[in-house]
Design an enzyme around this catalytic site. Structure first.
Site, PDB file in Angstrom:
ATOM      1  CB  CYS A  75     -13.350  -2.656 -14.378  1.00  0.00           C
ATOM      2  SG  CYS A  75     -13.298  -1.215 -13.341  1.00  0.00           S
TER       3      CYS A  75
ATOM      4  NE  ARG B  56     -11.974  -8.352 -14.701  1.00  0.00           N
ATOM      5  CZ  ARG B  56     -10.748  -8.806 -14.869  1.00  0.00           C
ATOM      6  NH1 ARG B  56     -10.519 -10.089 -14.757  1.00  0.00           N
ATOM      7  NH2 ARG B  56      -9.764  -7.994 -15.147  1.00  0.00           N
TER       8      ARG B  56
ATOM      9  CD1 TRP C 266     -13.509  -3.091  -6.603  1.00  0.00           C
ATOM     10  CD2 TRP C 266     -11.822  -1.729  -7.145  1.00  0.00           C
ATOM     11  NE1 TRP C 266     -12.743  -2.880  -5.468  1.00  0.00           N
ATOM     12  CE2 TRP C 266     -11.704  -2.046  -5.777  1.00  0.00           C
ATOM     13  CE3 TRP C 266     -10.873  -0.874  -7.706  1.00  0.00           C
ATOM     14  CZ2 TRP C 266     -10.677  -1.561  -4.975  1.00  0.00           C
ATOM     15  CZ3 TRP C 266      -9.844  -0.380  -6.906  1.00  0.00           C
ATOM     16  CH2 TRP C 266      -9.757  -0.732  -5.550  1.00  0.00           C
TER      17      TRP C 266
ATOM     18  CG  ASN D 203     -10.082  -3.872 -16.462  1.00  0.00           C
ATOM     19  OD1 ASN D 203      -9.887  -3.305 -15.393  1.00  0.00           O
ATOM     20  ND2 ASN D 203      -9.628  -5.074 -16.724  1.00  0.00           N
ATOM     21  N   GLY D 204      -8.938  -0.526 -16.407  1.00  0.00           N
ATOM     22  CA  GLY D 204      -7.549  -0.077 -16.299  1.00  0.00           C
ATOM     23  C   GLY D 204      -7.504   1.349 -15.788  1.00  0.00           C
TER      24      GLY D 204
ATOM     25  CD  GLU E  58      -5.337 -17.158   2.905  1.00  0.00           C
ATOM     26  OE1 GLU E  58      -4.695 -16.100   2.810  1.00  0.00           O
ATOM     27  OE2 GLU E  58      -6.326 -17.392   2.190  1.00  0.00           O
TER      28      GLU E  58
ATOM     29  CE  LYS F 134      -9.597 -15.951   2.220  1.00  0.00           C
ATOM     30  NZ  LYS F 134      -8.381 -15.991   1.548  1.00  0.00           N
TER      31      LYS F 134
ATOM     32  CD  GLU G  43      -9.746 -11.878   1.561  1.00  0.00           C
ATOM     33  OE1 GLU G  43      -9.293 -11.503   0.486  1.00  0.00           O
ATOM     34  OE2 GLU G  43      -9.788 -13.082   1.890  1.00  0.00           O
TER      35      GLU G  43
ATOM     36  CG  HIS H  88       7.739  -9.669  21.540  1.00  0.00           C
ATOM     37  ND1 HIS H  88       8.623  -9.328  22.536  1.00  0.00           N
ATOM     38  CD2 HIS H  88       8.087 -10.921  21.140  1.00  0.00           C
ATOM     39  CE1 HIS H  88       9.495 -10.313  22.710  1.00  0.00           C
ATOM     40  NE2 HIS H  88       9.185 -11.296  21.882  1.00  0.00           N
TER      41      HIS H  88
ATOM     42  CE  LYS I   8     -10.924 -15.256  -7.339  1.00  0.00           C
ATOM     43  NZ  LYS I   8     -10.464 -15.286  -5.942  1.00  0.00           N
TER      44      LYS I   8
HETATM   45  C1  G6P Z   1      -7.090  -9.552  -4.361  1.00  0.00           C
HETATM   46  C2  G6P Z   1      -7.957 -10.759  -4.074  1.00  0.00           C
HETATM   47  C3  G6P Z   1      -7.181 -11.759  -3.228  1.00  0.00           C
HETATM   48  C4  G6P Z   1      -5.885 -12.125  -3.905  1.00  0.00           C
HETATM   49  C5  G6P Z   1      -5.049 -10.895  -4.268  1.00  0.00           C
HETATM   50  C6  G6P Z   1      -3.892 -11.259  -5.180  1.00  0.00           C
HETATM   51  O1  G6P Z   1      -6.854  -8.830  -3.210  1.00  0.00           O
HETATM   52  O2  G6P Z   1      -9.140 -10.360  -3.410  1.00  0.00           O
HETATM   53  O3  G6P Z   1      -7.963 -12.914  -3.035  1.00  0.00           O
HETATM   54  O4  G6P Z   1      -5.136 -12.958  -3.082  1.00  0.00           O
HETATM   55  O5  G6P Z   1      -5.854  -9.943  -4.967  1.00  0.00           O
HETATM   56  O6  G6P Z   1      -4.415 -11.703  -6.403  1.00  0.00           O
HETATM   57  P1  G6P Z   1      -3.700 -12.700  -7.377  1.00  0.00           P
HETATM   58  O7  G6P Z   1      -4.687 -12.887  -8.497  1.00  0.00           O
HETATM   59  O8  G6P Z   1      -2.454 -12.015  -7.835  1.00  0.00           O
HETATM   60  O9  G6P Z   1      -3.421 -13.950  -6.656  1.00  0.00           O
END
Ligand code: G6P
Length: 614
Positions: A2, A27, A74, A100-101, A487, A491, A494, A510, A609
């Site tokens: 948010c 956000r 969000w 936000n929270g 990673e 990606k 996501e 395995h 994010k």
């Molecule tokens: C969310 C974001 C990711 C990020 C993760 C951790 O899931 O979409 O891209 O890696 O949070 O966030 P941070 O700000 O703690 O790296």
């Protein structure tokens, strides 16, 4: 999660707030809304979906007013619809609030208010807080600021809030606990409030980051007043923002993600600045220098994070162990905190976080701190909560990352971890001089090599076109390339919504090997190094089952080229530095596949994010 924006001053509030909300859409983008101080009433507009929906909806409505609050959501409590969108308002619409929270005890507060005869419109925790403030105000006759303070004393949870009242039209009240809030102090008594500084930067560089349990009383044309939740007045600490407007704009790229991928040569260079000098054989991270001895002698070093940052921790584990011979354990922040971990004063907990606000990481750090551990942070966002609660830390200096899927923040985190590992290795005498010098020189030229990998963009676009319709994908790597595989898979998941899994190459037999057929693309990091031959064998195993192999190889490789369906060459570098290069083709691949599948690259569905909920 948010994003909140507010404005009070001489200018029209609507355009400032809407522009700010667009900057904060990373956000969350389930819904957005705005409340504007009108003529003896508050006008509130809310709409499901992105901020552009709100703009369309309000096109022919009264958007005038010089005081306003806005929110992009969000969803946590209640589905994403118009009613659950913020701002929320009191029964008589005299008060409006953005939040936000999470209010954890909202249910019991709601029951108290229901028993007093209130009826709620939404399913949100925020509306409960609004009613609580209103109830206190009506019963005690207190002014808005005092009512907010009394209400917050009853609240358990996290909040960054801004509240406005029809009865006190020249005032905003803001407060925070565990969720970020910045106040920008403009000229002529104008104030800008936001979850981060990006909506503020073009109006003022003078900002105050609210601390936990601080309440700001903001009157138009007056000075900012700060109080603790105990009502003790505090002196605002005004800081100068170092952020520049260009850093938060797309700069000619179609998406922020693509811009951020291409920024990596520069962001890695920025990360080195003042820290690395290969010709003098010097590496030093000022922020944690005085903690190095403690890290070397620690009982345990634990790295905690979530998401992509957790993958950076895994790379860090390899680097610390192999280069500095320091044992590291990597934990998901969310698991660590609920496991009653055994932590003591001789332990070091290092949190890695792009945003510096991730709720689980923050809570895990607080837990470690309460048990006496030394807590350190590696964050990207300056002034963020994690950077403030840690004993010391290093910033990654990657600049604002706006695409929800992390790219340049990851390589910057890995860069900081490499610098740290080398500095610790040197201090501990765990590395010989020639290896140390060679690694510093190798690291110093990484930005140029990243640039060379970026030039493979059209190659990656071609590979993307071949596999854009895949339903599943497998990513394999060994050693520090295993986190790169994780990673790469993350990606793809996501932003293109293709199911993908990262595996240590040797573990494939395995289980995942059962999935391999001619439809399955298998992405393998097969660069020269300790496990090269073993990875080649793993590739053969995939080939024998007719899987499609796309391999990242070292320039000049011939062996893998013979067996793989596609190879992507990356420049030769020290094995420890491969993650910084091998990650890039996977970022480009996911980007192009997402574009081809017409997915929203910068704002993928259901994600946010800055995850400020547990
Ligand atoms: C969310 C974001 C990711 C990020 C993760 C951790 O899931 O979409 O891209 O890696 O949070 O966030 P941070 O700000 O703690 O790296």
């Amino acid at each position: 999660m948010c994003g909140i924006v507010a404005y009070i001053g001489q200018k029209e509030a609507y355009p400032i707030i809407v522009k700010g909300l667009k900057r904060l859409e990373y956000r969350g983008y389930d819904s957005s809304g705005i409340a504007l101080q009108g003529n003896n009433s508050i006008n509130i507009y809310k709409k499901q979906g992105k901020v552009v929906n709100l703009e369309e909806f309000t096109e022919n409505l009264d958007r005038s007013g010089t005081v306003g609050i806005g929110h992009t959501r969000w969803a946590t409590h209640g589905e994403p619809n118009d009613v659950n969108a913020h701002p929320h308002y009191s029964e008589d619409k005299d008060l409006a609030i953005i939040h936000n929270g999470i209010i954890e005890n909202y249910d019991s507060l709601k029951h108290q208010l229901l028993s007093k005869g209130y009826t709620f419109r939404s399913e949100t925790d925020t509306e409960v807080l609004c009613y609580l403030i209103d109830d206190i105000r009506k019963n005690t006759g207190a002014k808005l600021g005092e009512s907010v303070r009394m209400a917050l004393q009853q609240v358990v949870g996290a909040y960054a809030i801004v509240i406005m009242s029809k009865d006190e039209p020249n005032k905003l009240i803001a407060a925070r606990k565990s969720s970020p809030l910045v106040v920008g102090i403009g000229k002529e008594g104008d104030f800008y409030l936001a979850s981060d500084a990006t909506p503020i930067i073009e109006y003022t560089k003078q900002v105050v980051y609210l601390a936990d349990e601080e309440i700001a009383v903001i009157k138009r044309g007056s000075e900012l007043k700060l109080y603790g939740i105990d009502d003790v007045e505090k002196t605002p600490y005004i800081q100068e923002l170092e952020l520049h407007l260009e850093a938060i704009e797309k700069g000619g790229y179609e998406h922020f993600m693509l811009k951020e991928i291409h920024e990596q040569p520069r962001s890695i260079e920025d990360c080195f600045r003042g820290r690395l000098n290969a010709s003098e054989g010097r590496v030093s991270l000022g922020g944690i220098k005085e903690y190095e001895e403690k890290i070397i002698n620690a009982n345990r070093v634990i790295m905690i994070a979530c998401g992509t940052s957790w993958h950076a921790c895994l790379v860090g584990e390899y680097l610390f162990e192999d280069l500095a011979r320091i044992n590291v354990e990597v934990e998901y922040a969310s698991e660590f905190r609920y496991r009653n971990p055994i932590i003591g004063e001789n332990d070091i907990v290092i949190a890695i976080s792009q945003s510096g606000e991730t709720a689980d990481t923050l809570a895990a750090l607080e837990l470690a701190k309460s048990k006496g551990a030394t807590i350190l942070g590696i964050c990207n966002v300056v002034g963020s909560s994690i950077s403030r609660i840690t004993d010391a830390g290093s910033y990654t200096h990657a600049g604002p990352e706006i695409g929800v899927a992390s790219t340049k923040a990851f390589t910057a985190q890995v860069t900081v971890l490499t610098l740290m590992a080398l500095s610790l290795a040197k201090q501990k005498n765990a590395i010989n001089e020639s290896k140390y010098r060679a690694m510093l020189s190798g690291l110093e030229v990484i930005p140029q090599k990243v640039q060379q990998v970026l030039e493979k963009n059209s190659e990656m676009e071609f590979i993307a076109s071949q596999y854009q319709s895949a339903s599943n994908a497998l990513y394999l790597g060994r050693g520090s390339s295993f986190p790169v595989a994780l990673e790469g898979a993350l990606k793809l998941k996501e932003i293109s919504y293709i199911h993908a899994e990262g595996y240590p190459a040797a573990e494939m037999k395995h289980g995942p090997i059962a999935l391999i057929d001619e439809e399955m693309p298998v992405f393998v990091i097969a660069t020269k190094g300790t496990s090269y031959e073993k990875v080649v064998s793993n590739i053969q195993e995939v080939k024998a089952r007719k899987g499609k192999i796309i391999a990242i190889v070292t320039e000049g490789d011939t062996q893998v080229k013979e067996i793989a369906d596609h190879t992507v060459e990356i420049p030769e570098t020290d094995e420890h530095l491969v993650p910084l290069l091998a990650t890039i083709p996977f970022q480009l691949l996911s980007y192009h596949i997402a574009v081809m599948r017409e997915c929203n690259v910068d704002q993928p569905r259901n994600l946010a994010k800055s995850v400020t909920v547990e």
